[in-house]
Scaffold this active site. Structure first.
Site, PDB file in Angstrom:
ATOM      1  CG  HIS A 161      -1.681  -1.244   1.451  1.00  0.00           C
ATOM      2  ND1 HIS A 161      -2.915  -1.524   0.915  1.00  0.00           N
ATOM      3  CD2 HIS A 161      -1.325  -2.362   2.141  1.00  0.00           C
ATOM      4  CE1 HIS A 161      -3.301  -2.723   1.295  1.00  0.00           C
ATOM      5  NE2 HIS A 161      -2.351  -3.272   2.029  1.00  0.00           N
ATOM      6  CB  SER A 282      11.526  23.171 -14.202  1.00  0.00           C
ATOM      7  OG  SER A 282      10.674  24.300 -14.260  1.00  0.00           O
ATOM      8  CD  GLU A 295       7.012  12.809 -14.857  1.00  0.00           C
ATOM      9  OE1 GLU A 295       6.212  13.335 -14.090  1.00  0.00           O
ATOM     10  OE2 GLU A 295       7.837  13.480 -15.519  1.00  0.00           O
TER      11      GLU A 295
END
Ligand code: ARG
Length: 468
Positions: A161, A282, A295
């Site tokens: 979990h 970024s 990703e």
């Protein structure tokens, strides 16, 4: 109605050419040109067989073979002019063959149809794709194994979990992916046995009245056998579905590792550091190092599962034998194969270059009462408590530790005895994460010695299962 000429290859019964929209919806040359090498290989095998069986002359077969060689060179050097009016790769090549060698070109399509031709081409293409992916997956396994060997003793929290569950080793975690990728390779290899059958010679759907030798063309193309039923040979696309299913499962495996890399490389976790080559900055936040490659691997699973779903829906409910619907089989196959290959290679690069922050991993492994199960097991083993009672007592000790703001090993013996009076000082031995991990020696467990032995076995299996 368009003014264009009728198609020279099938236009015999047509008075006018297709509407521009008909050409737009019908033409597949924009994507099926990728089949050129497979198409030429299939045609060479077919022409040689036609000559060997006395169906065309040796001279015509030789001219066809030479013409096909020229076309292969033209395509590979970028000199070939593809025409949308000629619909697909098969007719583009055949029309060019007619330019090059004249009427003999018209004999190539004897005892053949585009229906068995395209099925043959796509099977050859998928077979190559499987072999390429297998090699890429093997490299990924090898990169994972390198890390498993280097980090057989590196402690980290194991999660359920996404909550700290029990400590494991980083090497053990890497070996889980080695096993998953091993099954991905086995699935592709199993699919390959059904891909590798020859539809060639099934002709349009019913077989042919010419005395062809289907076993000869099958062997020449490296297929295991000719497909036994001509209707099935031209209708079947389960080979492509199976390939896509194997790709989809593999992509979901990669997406899980990708997700872990995203989480682990965050500042909050800090378990691993991504290399410059597999992360991006970024444009506004100078501190950022984003795990874009991970990703995208995570995202592309969606696209690859989509390819499987898309083709499954195309095939659903199609009557035998060929329908033009089946022209829609190629783009999902190409797209899934291309994207999966990129994902595997990017993952291999990321894993190889990723740094492992052992201190952070150890600190995280030691937090969160990670050895609570070891404590419960000790109560069972040393005090003879039933596991359920031990579980309850341990839960109370965790609550006590939480209230005091300490880990389990931070409780005093007296504090422990308020919950279970028979506890002795020996209990502290099992509360260290090192002890916990070292004690997990059951088959498949995370003990460092197990991990080292499992890595040796995986390395041997990798070497034994060399590519085709
Ligand atoms: N371009 C077609 C395809 O990809 C080739 C087969 C055409 N066969 C036919 N009967 N129209 O499926």
């Amino acid at each position: 109605m368009s003014e264009s000429k009728t198609n020279t290859l099938w236009g015999g019964r047509f008075a006018a050419g297709p509407d521009a929209l008909m050409a737009a919806i019908n033409a597949s040359i924009g994507f099926d040109r990728r089949l050129y090498a497979c198409d030429i290989a299939g045609s060479r095998a077919h022409a040689a067989m036609l000559a060997d069986c006395g169906i065309i002359s040796e001279e015509d077969a030789a001219a066809i073979g030479q013409g096909l060689d020229t076309i292969l060179q033209e395509i590979e050097s970028g000199d070939f002019e593809f025409s949308a009016a000629l619909e697909d790769i098969h007719m583009n090549i055949e029309a060019r063959l007619a330019d090059l060698i004249g009427p003999a070109a018209g004999r190539l399509h004897t005892a053949r149809s585009r229906n068995d031709q395209v099925a043959t081409d796509l099977r050859l293409w998928v077979r190559d794709a499987i072999d390429g992916l297998d090699a890429d997956l093997k490299d990924l396994q090898s990169a994972l194994l390198d890390k498993a060997e280097a980090h057989a003793d590196t402690l980290m929290p194991g999660f359920t979990h996404l909550q700290s569950a029990q400590p494991v080793t980083y090497g053990h975690h890497m070996l889980a992916y080695v096993a998953m990728v091993g099954r991905d390779r086995a699935r592709l290899s199993d699919a390959r046995t059904r891909v590798n059958e020859s539809p060639l010679g099934a002709a349009a759907l019913a077989g042919t009245s010419f005395p062809v030798d289907r076993a000869q063309t099958a062997a020449a193309l490296g297929f295991d056998r000719p497909m036994a039923n001509s209707l099935d040979a031209v209708s079947a696309r389960d080979f492509a579905l199976e390939f896509l299913a194997a790709c989809a499962i593999c992509a979901t495996h990669l997406s899980r590792l990708a997700e872990e890399i995203v989480v682990w490389s965050s500042a909050q976790f800090g378990f691993v550091g991504l290399s410059d080559s597999f992360s991006t900055g970024s444009s506004i936040m100078p501190q950022k190092r984003n795990p874009d490659a991970a990703e995208l691997v995570r995202a592309k699973a969606g696209r690859i599962v989509g390819a499987l779903t898309g083709l499954a829906v195309v095939m659903k409910g199609l009557p035998l034998a060929y329908s033009k619907d089946m022209q829609e089989d190629k783009e999902p196959v190409f797209d899934a194969a291309d994207n999966l290959a990129v994902c595997i290679r990017a993952m291999t690069g990321m894993i190889g270059e990723m740094t492992v922050n052992e201190d952070r991993l150890l600190a995280a492994a030691s937090a969160g009462f990670a050895t609570a199960t070891d404590l419960a097991d000790w109560l069972v083993r040393e005090l003879g408590l039933p596991f359920r009672d031990a579980h309850r007592a341990t839960g109370a000790l965790v609550r006590l530790a939480e209230e005091r703001g300490v880990e389990l090993a931070g409780l005093t013996l007296e504090q422990m005895q308020t919950v279970e009076p028979r506890v002795t000082g020996a209990v502290f031995d099992v509360l260290s994460v090192q002890y916990s991990v070292a004690s997990r020696t059951s088959f498949g467990g995370t003990a460092p010695d197990n991990v080292r032995a499992a890595a040796v076995a995986a390395r041997a299996a990798l070497a034994a299962r060399s590519g085709r």
